[in-house]
Motif scaffolding. Structure first.
Motif, PDB file in Angstrom:
ATOM      1  N   ALA A  80       0.776  -1.347  -0.117  1.00 14.43           N
ATOM      2  CA  ALA A  80       0.632  -0.607   0.110  1.00 14.43           C
ATOM      3  C   ALA A  80       0.735   0.696  -0.171  1.00 14.43           C
ATOM      4  CB  ALA A  80      -0.550  -0.199   1.325  1.00 14.43           C
ATOM      5  N   SER A  81       0.603   1.854  -0.772  1.00 15.28           N
ATOM      6  CA  SER A  81       1.080   3.413  -0.457  1.00 15.28           C
ATOM      7  C   SER A  81       0.561   4.461   0.322  1.00 15.28           C
ATOM      8  CB  SER A  81       1.459   4.046  -1.719  1.00 15.28           C
ATOM      9  OG  SER A  81      -0.366   4.203  -2.784  1.00 15.28           O
ATOM     10  N   GLY A  82       1.331   5.372   1.214  1.00 13.67           N
ATOM     11  CA  GLY A  82       1.253   5.939   1.824  1.00 13.67           C
ATOM     12  C   GLY A  82       0.928   4.945   3.626  1.00 13.67           C
ATOM     13  N   PRO A  83       0.110   3.925   4.030  1.00 16.34           N
ATOM     14  CA  PRO A  83      -0.230   4.373   5.103  1.00 16.34           C
ATOM     15  C   PRO A  83       0.612   2.840   5.562  1.00 16.34           C
ATOM     16  CG  PRO A  83      -2.054   2.905   4.242  1.00 16.34           C
ATOM     17  CD  PRO A  83      -1.229   4.264   3.555  1.00 16.34           C
ATOM     18  N   THR A  84       1.111   2.377   5.966  1.00 13.07           N
ATOM     19  CA  THR A  84       1.873   1.531   7.074  1.00 13.07           C
ATOM     20  C   THR A  84       1.477  -0.367   6.630  1.00 13.07           C
ATOM     21  OG1 THR A  84       2.213   2.289   8.899  1.00 13.07           O
ATOM     22  CG2 THR A  84       2.760   0.241   8.636  1.00 13.07           C
ATOM     23  N   HIS A 102      -3.742 -11.488  22.996  1.00 16.39           N
ATOM     24  CA  HIS A 102      -3.696 -11.602  21.103  1.00 16.39           C
ATOM     25  C   HIS A 102      -3.406  -9.690  21.327  1.00 16.39           C
ATOM     26  CE1 HIS A 102      -7.393 -10.579  23.546  1.00 16.39           C
ATOM     27  NE2 HIS A 102      -7.385  -9.693  22.522  1.00 16.39           N
ATOM     28  N   ASP A 103      -3.647  -8.736  22.162  1.00 13.39           N
ATOM     29  CA  ASP A 103      -4.109  -7.795  22.432  1.00 13.39           C
ATOM     30  C   ASP A 103      -2.329  -7.202  22.141  1.00 13.39           C
ATOM     31  OD1 ASP A 103      -3.428  -8.926  25.152  1.00 13.39           O
ATOM     32  OD2 ASP A 103      -4.181  -7.468  25.955  1.00 13.39           O
ATOM     33  N   THR A 104      -1.401  -7.844  22.744  1.00 11.75           N
ATOM     34  CA  THR A 104       0.293  -7.192  22.556  1.00 11.75           C
ATOM     35  C   THR A 104       0.686  -7.121  22.142  1.00 11.75           C
ATOM     36  OG1 THR A 104       0.557  -8.409  24.874  1.00 11.75           O
ATOM     37  CG2 THR A 104       2.520  -7.873  23.917  1.00 11.75           C
ATOM     38  N   GLY A 105       0.217  -8.140  20.840  1.00 10.28           N
ATOM     39  CA  GLY A 105       1.101  -8.185  19.247  1.00 10.28           C
ATOM     40  C   GLY A 105       0.222  -6.192  18.908  1.00 10.28           C
ATOM     41  N   LEU A 106      -1.093  -6.581  18.955  1.00 11.05           N
ATOM     42  CA  LEU A 106      -1.928  -5.293  18.745  1.00 11.05           C
ATOM     43  C   LEU A 106      -1.502  -3.776  18.893  1.00 11.05           C
ATOM     44  CD1 LEU A 106      -4.525  -5.182  16.662  1.00 11.05           C
ATOM     45  CD2 LEU A 106      -5.693  -4.810  18.582  1.00 11.05           C
ATOM     46  N   GLU A 107      -1.389  -3.685  20.330  1.00  8.99           N
ATOM     47  CA  GLU A 107      -0.962  -2.821  20.705  1.00  8.99           C
ATOM     48  C   GLU A 107       0.541  -2.178  20.331  1.00  8.99           C
ATOM     49  OE1 GLU A 107      -0.991  -2.819  24.184  1.00  8.99           O
ATOM     50  OE2 GLU A 107      -2.246  -3.632  25.284  1.00  8.99           O
ATOM     51  N   ALA A 108       1.153  -3.253  19.845  1.00  6.41           N
ATOM     52  CA  ALA A 108       2.599  -2.690  18.944  1.00  6.41           C
ATOM     53  C   ALA A 108       2.359  -2.230  17.860  1.00  6.41           C
ATOM     54  CB  ALA A 108       3.296  -4.507  18.900  1.00  6.41           C
ATOM     55  N   LEU A 109       1.879  -3.350  17.252  1.00  4.55           N
ATOM     56  CA  LEU A 109       1.880  -2.564  15.651  1.00  4.55           C
ATOM     57  C   LEU A 109       1.017  -1.188  15.696  1.00  4.55           C
ATOM     58  CD1 LEU A 109       0.383  -6.337  14.137  1.00  4.55           C
ATOM     59  CD2 LEU A 109       2.281  -5.191  13.813  1.00  4.55           C
ATOM     60  N   GLU A 110      -0.704  -1.379  16.296  1.00  2.00           N
ATOM     61  CA  GLU A 110      -0.697   0.584  16.933  1.00  2.00           C
ATOM     62  C   GLU A 110       0.155   1.305  16.866  1.00  2.00           C
ATOM     63  OE1 GLU A 110      -4.075   0.791  16.167  1.00  2.00           O
ATOM     64  OE2 GLU A 110      -4.893  -0.673  16.779  1.00  2.00           O
ATOM     65  N   MET A 111       1.194   0.550  17.628  1.00  2.00           N
ATOM     66  CA  MET A 111       2.251   1.791  17.886  1.00  2.00           C
ATOM     67  C   MET A 111       3.211   2.517  17.218  1.00  2.00           C
ATOM     68  SD  MET A 111       5.520   1.477  20.626  1.00  2.00           S
ATOM     69  CE  MET A 111       6.437   0.202  19.601  1.00  2.00           C
ATOM     70  N   VAL A 112       3.435   1.055  15.928  1.00  2.00           N
ATOM     71  CA  VAL A 112       4.283   1.776  14.889  1.00  2.00           C
ATOM     72  C   VAL A 112       3.254   2.116  13.882  1.00  2.00           C
ATOM     73  CG1 VAL A 112       6.334   0.352  16.193  1.00  2.00           C
ATOM     74  CG2 VAL A 112       4.598  -0.682  14.079  1.00  2.00           C
ATOM     75  N   GLN A 113       2.012   2.467  13.470  1.00  2.00           N
ATOM     76  CA  GLN A 113       1.318   3.087  12.694  1.00  2.00           C
ATOM     77  C   GLN A 113       1.854   4.412  11.805  1.00  2.00           C
ATOM     78  OE1 GLN A 113      -1.270   1.187  10.378  1.00  2.00           O
ATOM     79  NE2 GLN A 113      -0.137  -0.801  11.804  1.00  2.00           N
ATOM     80  N   GLY A 114       2.120   4.366  10.952  1.00  2.00           N
ATOM     81  CA  GLY A 114       1.975   6.176  10.509  1.00  2.00           C
ATOM     82  C   GLY A 114       3.644   5.573  10.880  1.00  2.00           C
ATOM     83  N   PHE A 115       4.489   5.556  11.087  1.00  2.00           N
ATOM     84  CA  PHE A 115       5.717   5.216  11.395  1.00  2.00           C
ATOM     85  C   PHE A 115       6.404   4.289  10.474  1.00  2.00           C
ATOM     86  CE2 PHE A 115       9.817   2.989  13.841  1.00  2.00           C
ATOM     87  CZ  PHE A 115      10.321   4.433  13.344  1.00  2.00           C
ATOM     88  N   ALA A 116       6.243   3.470  10.493  1.00  2.00           N
ATOM     89  CA  ALA A 116       6.756   2.170   9.529  1.00  2.00           C
ATOM     90  C   ALA A 116       6.113   2.429   8.577  1.00  2.00           C
ATOM     91  CB  ALA A 116       6.784   0.840  10.283  1.00  2.00           C
ATOM     92  N   ASP A 117       7.232   1.812   7.001  1.00  2.00           N
ATOM     93  CA  ASP A 117       6.988   1.500   5.897  1.00  2.00           C
ATOM     94  C   ASP A 117       5.941   0.417   6.292  1.00  2.00           C
ATOM     95  OD1 ASP A 117       7.465   4.090   4.688  1.00  2.00           O
ATOM     96  OD2 ASP A 117       8.954   3.663   5.207  1.00  2.00           O
ATOM     97  N   VAL A 118       6.792  -0.728   7.133  1.00  2.00           N
ATOM     98  CA  VAL A 118       6.004  -2.168   6.831  1.00  2.00           C
ATOM     99  C   VAL A 118       6.043  -2.952   7.940  1.00  2.00           C
ATOM    100  CG1 VAL A 118       6.807  -4.416   6.055  1.00  2.00           C
ATOM    101  CG2 VAL A 118       6.386  -2.789   4.528  1.00  2.00           C
TER     102      VAL A 118
END
Lengths: 329, 282
Positions: A61-65, A188-204
């Motif tokens: 995807a171009s733009g968002p993580t 299940h929420d630990t991974g979700l929280e970690a992914l939420e944290m890097v939204q907009g920061f990481a490309d992937v």
């Protein structure tokens, strides 16, 4: 130089990566070892491995993580698949800056996780540019100073600043953050929280989990928020799929001009079946691909030693050879 | 018709004429003998309001002289008499009468009569002490004593009633106490849930949203386990009354998402929108 007994008609070892994950980024020759037994849940974004080991569908995807979710039990090729995704990313977008973090129960809050991530990223950047790494360090220090005592630090703000540093210093280098939640006790929420944290920061962002339902949960959440996500499940392998894999591997390593009696030679059908033989009263056996390969590699090594002492022995591995080698493993 | 078993062992009731007024002067006269096999008749008490069953008793009457007798009973309630030569007539038949006129030819040939004992005697607290009485034309009187009454309670029954008498208050008290305790416990659990709903609205909302995500997820093998984790994480499971919690746990274990949703909607009406909009996949 042939591999094993000359009668096997193999040019080289068919299982050179029996105990380590494949990494085409460091050796593109390993692409040929990939075998597509994965379950691709989002075939519109990423799907299928072709005979050359390349991913056929790879839509970033171009733009968002872009988030990749990889699930499956230990030894089922999750790390190899992650490395293949990084390889594909490097082919399409340039060499990525990769930061890997292991999710654990002891470092569950975003502050700890975020600051550790920045430190690891600074290390990865330093290998390419000292100056950019220094900028990251000073950004980090400034952020710490600006956070008033007693106030919850804003990790999102820090990551946004760091991203700007990288965009300016290393333009075009995609940032990849990989989280590995190997511990079964991680919810299940630990991974979700970690992914939420890097939204907009990481490309992937890549999340690797052992429990497929956790990946399904994250995928469902991200889909409902229109975030680009792709889930790949790495299951245990069944006998029929493993036979196909063996045929491909043996065929690839076969000595030129050889005429083997059958495609998986020197492994007989019975030898392969023995590997997947169910225990009494149980159903069909599924094995992690790593375990299946290790067992067969062990059986080949056993047979080679046995033939050294009994040269008249048939070079083909039968069920008894496999059983004996299991007893010694 | 069902017949009663003898309540006691065989006995002999013998009465000799004459009546007390003539006992001295008439002693030499031939006697009238009334004999039966029982001196005590026991009547079965019906179970749980059933009809009282009358009981038939046969006896013999003989005399050494030719005599015409009037036979009746005294002290045995509405007991009736009938000829009993062919056995007892049907107990509800028309053959029975308050008194019988019997002619004896004096050859000691016995006449067999039947007595239908008044079933109402089964209700008396004690044995009725009565007589079968035969009076001749001259007023001479012969009689046989007969007691009739209810079956004595069996020792087992007595033990049972004693046991019941002691246990019943304990049981009633215990049940009442337990009921009270449960009611109190339920009330306190309900209060705790109400307060949880009031104070932890955000947690509940987040949990419901997460449950919705689970319900919408594809390829999920054990949605119940996921929902259980969510409920646990947000303290919802703990807030539920014990019986509801057990139900919820069972539903989660069995992956019965529809039942989980139904229970959640009932316990947390604020989740209605989330859970209705998504709806269970399975």
């Amino acid at each position: 130089m042939a591999f094993g007994h000359p009668g096997w008609q193999l040019e080289s070892n068919p299982f050179p990566s029996a105990s380590v994950a494949l990494s085409p980024l460091s050796d593109s020759g390993q692409l040929s070892y990939y075998f597509d037994f994965y379950e691709w849940r989002d075939t519109g974004r990423v799907a299928y491995i072709d005979a050359q080991g390349r991913v056929q569908v790879f839509q970033l995807a171009s733009g968002p993580t872009m988030t990749f979710l990889i699930s499956g039990p230990t030894g089922c090729g999750r790390s190899s698949l992650e490395n293949l995704i990084l390889f594909e990313l490097a082919q399409r977008s340039g060499e990525p800056l990769v930061v890997s973090q292991r999710l654990s129960l002891s470092a569950q809050d975003n502050f700890t996780r975020g600051t550790m991530l920045v430190q690891d990223l600074e290390d990865a950047v330093r290998q390419r540019s000292q100056a950019v790494a220094d900028t990251i360090l000073s950004t980090f220090s400034r952020w710490q100073q600006l956070t008033p005592p007693g106030v919850q630090p804003d990790i999102t703000n820090l990551l946004a600043r760091i991203r700007r540093n990288i965009e300016q210093g290393l333009p075009g280098a995609p940032i990849v953050v990989s989280f590995d939640a190997l511990d079964h006790s991680i919810g299940h929420d630990t991974g979700l929280e970690a992914l939420e944290m890097v939204q907009g920061f990481a490309d992937v962002a890549i999340l690797s989990v052992t429990i497929p339902d956790h990946a399904s949960f994250v995928r469902s959440r991200f889909s409902s928020r229109q975030r680009p996500v792709a889930w790949i499940n790495a299951p245990r392998i069944q006998e029929s799929a493993f036979r196909q894999y063996l045929e491909r591997r043996m065929g690839a390593e076969r000595a030129a001009g050889s005429t083997p009696p059958h495609a998986t030679y020197p492994l007989s059908d019975e030898a392969i079946s023995t590997l997947f033989a169910p225990a009494e009263g149980s159903g069909p056996v599924e094995l992690s691909i790593r375990l299946a390969i290790q067992k067969l590699a062990g059986a080949l090594a056993y047979k080679e030693r046995a033939m050294a002492t009994s040269p008249t022995m048939s070079p083909q591995l039968d069920a008894e050879d496999v059983r004996r080698s299991f007893a010694r493993q | 018709m069902r017949r009663n078993r003898p309540a006691l062992g065989a006995g002999l009731a013998l009465a000799l004429s004459p009546a007390p007024a003539h006992s001295e002067t008439e002693a030499a006269k031939p006697a009238v003998l009334i004999s039966n096999n029982l001196s005590v008749v026991r009547l079965r008490q019906p179970f749980f309001g059933g009809p009282f069953e009358p009981r038939c008793l046969r006896f013999r009457i003989t005399s050494a002289r030719k005599v015409r007798l009037t036979v009746s009973t005294i002290g045995l309630g509405r007991s009736r008499l009938a000829g009993g030569g062919q056995g007892c007539p049907p107990l509800d038949g028309a053959a029975w009468a308050d008194r019988l006129f019997v002619s004896l030819d004096g050859s000691f040939h016995a006449r067999t009569l039947a007595l239908r004992v008044d079933p109402a005697l089964a209700q008396t607290a004690e044995l009725a002490e009565g007589e079968i009485v035969a009076v001749d034309e001259a007023g001479n009187r012969a009689s046989a004593a007969l007691k009739a009454g209810p079956n004595p309670p069996s020792s087992l029954w007595t033990a049972f009633t004693w046991f019941l008498g002691l246990l019943a208050p304990i049981l009633v008290g215990g049940i009442a106490t337990e009921g009270f305790r449960r009611r109190q416990s339920w009330n306190s659990e309900k209060e705790a849930l109400d307060s949880f709903r009031e104070l932890r609205g955000t947690s509940i909302a987040v949990a419901c949203e997460e449950i919705k995500i689970v319900l919408e997820a594809e390829h999920m093998e054990r949605p119940g386990q996921m929902i259980y984790d969510i409920l646990n994480k947000h303290g919802i499971l703990e807030s539920l009354p014990r019986s509801t919690r057990r139900k919820m746990t069972d539903y989660c274990r069995a992956n019965q998402t529809s039942a989980i949703v139904q229970l959640m909607r009932k316990q947390f009406p604020m989740c209605e929108e989330d859970l209705t909009a998504s709806g269970p996949r399975r």
